[in-house]
Design an enzyme around this catalytic site. Structure first.
Site, PDB file in Angstrom:
ATOM      1  N   HIS A  39       0.828  -1.204   0.000  1.00 29.39           N
ATOM      2  CA  HIS A  39       0.000   0.000   0.000  1.00 29.39           C
ATOM      3  C   HIS A  39       0.864   1.256   0.000  1.00 29.39           C
ATOM      4  O   HIS A  39       0.693   2.142  -0.850  1.00 29.39           O
ATOM      5  CB  HIS A  39      -0.907  -0.036   1.235  1.00 29.39           C
ATOM      6  CG  HIS A  39      -1.826   1.142   1.340  1.00 29.39           C
ATOM      7  ND1 HIS A  39      -3.147   1.090   0.943  1.00 29.39           N
ATOM      8  CD2 HIS A  39      -1.632   2.401   1.793  1.00 29.39           C
ATOM      9  CE1 HIS A  39      -3.712   2.269   1.145  1.00 29.39           C
ATOM     10  NE2 HIS A  39      -2.811   3.089   1.670  1.00 29.39           N
ATOM     11  N   GLU A  40       1.798   1.337   0.941  1.00 26.97           N
ATOM     12  CA  GLU A  40       2.599   2.552   1.062  1.00 26.97           C
ATOM     13  C   GLU A  40       3.577   2.698  -0.104  1.00 26.97           C
ATOM     14  O   GLU A  40       3.896   3.821  -0.513  1.00 26.97           O
ATOM     15  CB  GLU A  40       3.349   2.558   2.396  1.00 26.97           C
ATOM     16  CG  GLU A  40       2.461   2.454   3.629  1.00 26.97           C
ATOM     17  CD  GLU A  40       1.374   3.518   3.701  1.00 26.97           C
ATOM     18  OE1 GLU A  40       1.496   4.568   3.043  1.00 26.97           O
ATOM     19  OE2 GLU A  40       0.374   3.287   4.430  1.00 26.97           O
ATOM     20  N   HIS A  96       1.805   4.531  -2.830  1.00 29.96           N
ATOM     21  CA  HIS A  96       1.833   5.979  -2.606  1.00 29.96           C
ATOM     22  C   HIS A  96       3.165   6.578  -3.063  1.00 29.96           C
ATOM     23  O   HIS A  96       3.211   7.600  -3.748  1.00 29.96           O
ATOM     24  CB  HIS A  96       1.628   6.287  -1.122  1.00 29.96           C
ATOM     25  CG  HIS A  96       0.208   6.242  -0.664  1.00 29.96           C
ATOM     26  ND1 HIS A  96      -0.792   6.999  -1.243  1.00 29.96           N
ATOM     27  CD2 HIS A  96      -0.386   5.547   0.351  1.00 29.96           C
ATOM     28  CE1 HIS A  96      -1.937   6.769  -0.615  1.00 29.96           C
ATOM     29  NE2 HIS A  96      -1.723   5.895   0.348  1.00 29.96           N
ATOM     30  N   GLU A 112      -4.720   7.804  -3.290  1.00 32.91           N
ATOM     31  CA  GLU A 112      -5.155   6.541  -2.698  1.00 32.91           C
ATOM     32  C   GLU A 112      -5.391   5.478  -3.763  1.00 32.91           C
ATOM     33  O   GLU A 112      -5.197   4.282  -3.508  1.00 32.91           O
ATOM     34  CB  GLU A 112      -6.427   6.755  -1.876  1.00 32.91           C
ATOM     35  CG  GLU A 112      -6.824   5.586  -0.999  1.00 32.91           C
ATOM     36  CD  GLU A 112      -5.810   5.290   0.095  1.00 32.91           C
ATOM     37  OE1 GLU A 112      -5.818   4.149   0.592  1.00 32.91           O
ATOM     38  OE2 GLU A 112      -5.021   6.186   0.455  1.00 32.91           O
TER      39      GLU A 112
END
Length: 503
Positions: free
Chosen positions: A265-266, A269, A296
């Site tokens: 997820h990160e 980003h 997101e």
């Protein structure tokens, strides 16, 4: 061709502001990752000073004069470049006009209050007592309403805060989108199968998890030459400069998959931020991220559409088995894959599966919208939260830590942030569907070679390198050929539930 002197002077001042904003980000990153707990009070003052200083520069007469002279000099710019400069000043002026309405002392007070609130929230969560957090939350809510009043609104105060994260979004429109989505989600949730994690009966050391997790960013395309992975209480990512992207995760010996998906997820980003930094004129107002919904979408795409795909795990499974010191008899591929795509109602948002996750977001959106609009009071939050969890998920909240205190966002003053998570899920599904239509054979590259470059190249071209050149609706339409819509998210979730139910 050299830029007119007025444009150079403006850009030089803009980049000074940007540099100090990045310094503030360094202070924040350090406070979450490295700083001893007792340093928080003074750190809050440091961050507040930086915030106040950059605000003063942003709204000050010197910067305003430089911008006016720069706009006047656009007649000297070649016609082929003029539209981009006009877009840049449009974006800049919109942000400046909003900032001009906020007094410097308010910006400093808001920054200092929210930085102090983090420690209060963490202690209250530890002690499972919302009442310990309610007083400072009252202050943050009051400051947030004051912010809305300073900036002004035509519909409701919450729209002002929402606009800070998702430009031009309206709460009434999002509410309708979410209500329609909720109607589709509830029957999917009820029909989705649950498969227990094969890790539920074993422990996996932090060291073994860390070994695997450190493989993931470079695998997806984020080199450790420009990034680093650390540990924090709440996983996050941040950009501290052109070639300095930071991500964090957290490790649970009983749930190693959470750290893996946290890193995926990160990393998503930070891949977006790294792509923005590749734009030729970085840094400029047009090389900032477009919206948090778009931001997101990048993390969700790598976490879900990629990270929960069969092709991804066909590549990663043998590596996981090796790094964790297991055999295929210990954990089979089928059991692992089914559990990764399993659905189970959960009280905790960050532990929620991809099917139920959006119900957690809809719940938060509804509560914080009513809170900012003055329809409910801070003291009523635990009871209201618990009743909505019961209504939407059929679960009973036992204490405030697993209920209203579970998220960090309100302690940061992040009202309007939560709906961007579901918008990101909507955008990510639409983006990935467009990528699939345009790209053949990608599954083979994912599964056999661990090569995700075709996807990253598509995202760089369609999303990352576009910066703020377009608005959100235009970006989604140009990348996918359709206006933003939730049908691809629904299709994706239905398909995934059907797939794991028939394995």
């Amino acid at each position: 061709m050299a830029l007119p002197k007025a444009l150079e002077n403006y850009r030089q001042f803009y980049r000074k502001i940007k540099t100090f904003q990045d310094i503030g980000s360094v202070l924040h990153w350090d406070s979450e990752v490295m700083m001893p707990p007792s340093g928080r009070e003074y750190r809050a003052k440091q961050i507040a000073e930086i915030s106040g200083l950059t605000h003063e520069w942003t709204v000050g007469p010197e910067y305003k004069d430089l911008i006016e002279k720069a706009v006047q000099s656009l007649s000297e710019v070649p016609q082929t470049q003029k539209s981009l400069w006009e877009r840049e000043f449009s974006v800049l002026e919109d942000e400046r006009k909003k900032a001009e309405k906020l007094p410097a002392e308010f910006v400093t007070e808001f920054s200092e209050t929210t930085n102090l609130a983090h420690a209060v929230w963490a202690e209250a969560k530890k002690n499972q007592k919302f009442s310990d957090f309610s007083e400072i939350l009252e202050k943050i809510v009051g400051l947030s309403r004051k912010q809305a009043d300073y900036i002004g609104y035509t519909t409701e105060p919450y729209d002002v805060l929402l606009d800070s994260y998702e430009k031009d979004a309206k709460a009434s429109e999002i509410d309708q989108l979410f209500q329609d989505l909720k109607k589709e989600l509830v029957p999917i949730v009820e029909s989705a199968p649950y498969f227990e994690s094969p890790f539920s009966s074993r422990t996996t050391s932090k060291e073994k998890q860390e070994k695997l997790c450190k493989r993931l960013p470079p695998l997806l395309g984020l080199s450790f030459d420009v990034s680093r992975l650390d540990v924090s209480h709440h996983p996050f990512s941040t950009s501290l400069g052109k070639a300095d992207k930071r991500i964090t995760t957290r490790y649970s010996e009983s749930d190693p998959l959470s750290s893996i998906f946290g890193v995926l997820h990160e990393t998503g980003h930070s891949l977006y931020e790294a792509g923005l930094s590749e734009i030729e004129d970085w840094p400029s107002p047009l090389t900032e991220f477009l919206s948090l919904g778009i931001h997101e979408s990048q993390s969700r795409l790598w976490e879900n559409q990629v990270g929960r795909s069969r092709s991804f795990w066909e590549f990663l499974y043998p590596i996981l088995i090796s790094d964790f010191g297991l055999t295929e008899k210990d954990i089979s591929f089928t059991d692992l894959y089914k559990s990764i795509n399993s659905t189970k109602k959960s009280k905790i948002r960050v532990e929620a599966d991809q099917v139920t996750y959006n119900l957690h977001i809809i719940l938060r959106f509804e509560i914080e919208r009513d809170l900012i609009n003055g329809k409910i009071k801070v003291k009523d939050l635990p009871e209201l939260w618990n009743s909505k969890v019961k209504e939407y998920l059929g679960l009973k909240i036992e204490n405030d830590s697993e209920g209203v205190l579970q998220d960090i966002h309100w302690s940061m003053g992040g009202f309007g942030y939560f709906p961007t998570y579901t918008l990101g899920n909507i955008f990510s599904s639409q983006f990935f569907a467009a990528f699939e239509k345009e790209t053949s054979g990608y599954q083979n590259s994912f599964a056999k070679d661990g090569d995700f470059s075709s996807l990253l190249k598509w995202l760089r071209s369609k999303i990352h390198h576009q910066g703020k050149i377009q608005d959100v609706n235009s970006l989604v339409s140009s990348a996918t050929g359709e206006s933003p819509n939730a049908k691809y998210l629904i299709q994706y979730l239905k398909s995934k539930v059907s797939e794991v139910g028939t394995i």
